[in-house]
Design a protein around this motif. Structure first.
Motif, mmCIF file in Angstrom:
data_model
loop_
_atom_site.group_PDB
_atom_site.id
_atom_site.type_symbol
_atom_site.label_atom_id
_atom_site.label_comp_id
_atom_site.label_asym_id
_atom_site.label_seq_id
_atom_site.Cartn_x
_atom_site.Cartn_y
_atom_site.Cartn_z
ATOM 1 N N VAL A 83 0.733 -1.414 -0.100
ATOM 2 C CA VAL A 83 -0.064 0.183 -0.175
ATOM 3 C C VAL A 83 0.853 1.136 0.062
ATOM 4 O O VAL A 83 0.675 2.291 -0.714
ATOM 5 N N MET A 84 1.934 1.279 0.961
ATOM 6 C CA MET A 84 2.708 2.557 0.711
ATOM 7 C C MET A 84 3.538 2.607 -0.530
ATOM 8 O O MET A 84 3.832 3.726 -0.813
ATOM 9 N N VAL A 85 3.954 1.630 -1.087
ATOM 10 C CA VAL A 85 4.462 1.865 -2.456
ATOM 11 C C VAL A 85 3.807 2.486 -3.490
ATOM 12 O O VAL A 85 3.958 3.427 -4.234
ATOM 13 N N LEU A 86 2.422 1.753 -3.474
ATOM 14 C CA LEU A 86 1.447 2.477 -4.275
ATOM 15 C C LEU A 86 0.913 3.886 -3.899
ATOM 16 O O LEU A 86 0.874 4.833 -4.860
ATOM 17 N N ALA A 87 1.091 4.295 -2.759
ATOM 18 C CA ALA A 87 0.848 5.638 -2.082
ATOM 19 C C ALA A 87 1.943 6.530 -2.574
ATOM 20 O O ALA A 87 1.694 7.622 -3.094
ATOM 21 N N ALA A 88 3.160 6.179 -2.470
ATOM 22 C CA ALA A 88 4.338 6.727 -3.024
ATOM 23 C C ALA A 88 4.284 7.160 -4.546
ATOM 24 O O ALA A 88 4.736 8.353 -4.890
ATOM 25 N N ILE A 89 3.871 5.923 -5.143
ATOM 26 C CA ILE A 89 3.924 6.389 -6.595
ATOM 27 C C ILE A 89 2.821 7.290 -6.904
ATOM 28 O O ILE A 89 3.005 8.443 -7.802
ATOM 29 N N THR A 90 1.706 7.237 -6.297
ATOM 30 C CA THR A 90 0.606 8.391 -6.410
ATOM 31 C C THR A 90 1.183 9.783 -6.068
ATOM 32 O O THR A 90 1.031 10.781 -6.770
ATOM 33 N N HIS A 91 1.960 9.905 -5.090
ATOM 34 C CA HIS A 91 2.318 11.125 -4.395
ATOM 35 C C HIS A 91 3.270 11.588 -5.424
ATOM 36 O O HIS A 91 3.656 12.858 -5.502
ATOM 37 N N ALA A 92 4.213 10.637 -5.927
ATOM 38 C CA ALA A 92 5.366 11.284 -6.932
ATOM 39 C C ALA A 92 4.708 11.752 -8.081
ATOM 40 O O ALA A 92 5.131 12.753 -8.650
ATOM 41 N N ARG A 93 3.585 10.854 -8.635
ATOM 42 C CA ARG A 93 2.762 11.613 -9.952
ATOM 43 C C ARG A 93 2.260 13.054 -9.570
ATOM 44 O O ARG A 93 2.341 13.951 -10.389
ATOM 45 N N ARG A 94 1.938 13.172 -8.395
ATOM 46 C CA ARG A 94 1.515 14.431 -7.858
ATOM 47 C C ARG A 94 2.280 15.469 -7.497
ATOM 48 O O ARG A 94 2.141 16.763 -7.114
#
Length: 123
Positions: A83-94
């Motif tokens: 979940v944290m890997v996916l969250a980090a990817i989302t925040h990186a895109r933003r």
């Protein structure tokens, strides 16, 4: 080390239980103010994320505390790493570096619990 793992598990469980309840019970319009990333996802996806976080919070504590299927505790921690890997990817895109740093800290703590409970400090 066992006391330290229990402490980390309790902190992670509290964090994810609160976040999970918030995401799974509040309307998306209300969440966008506090969690801007929710604007990028559907209400159903945000609720699903909340349910996953709440289930992981329960999984960090209940199996180990009750002795019923204690292997679920490190599996819950491993799920939180994902979940944290996916969250980090989302925040990186933003382009949200502060959120990425927070995700990285939580990821390391969840990975520590997973390692400790799968390996030398399993139940």
């Amino acid at each position: 080390m066992n006391f330290f793992l229990w402490t980390v598990q309790a902190v992670l469980a509290a964090m994810f239980a609160m976040a999970g309840v918030m995401k799974s019970t509040q309307p998306k319009d209300k969440l966008v103010g506090r969690l801007p990333w929710t604007a990028d996802f559907s209400q159903a996806t945000v609720r699903f994320i909340g349910i996953v976080e709440f289930a992981a919070a329960l999984g960090l504590i209940l199996p180990a505390a009750t002795g019923i299927a204690p292997v679920l505790t490190p599996l819950a921690a491993t799920g939180l790493v994902a979940v944290m890997v996916l969250a980090a990817i989302t925040h990186a895109r933003r382009k949200e570096p502060g959120a990425i740093a927070f995700n990285a800290v939580v990821l390391v703590l969840a990975a520590l619990v997973a390692w400790g409970r799968f390996g030398p400090y399993s139940f």
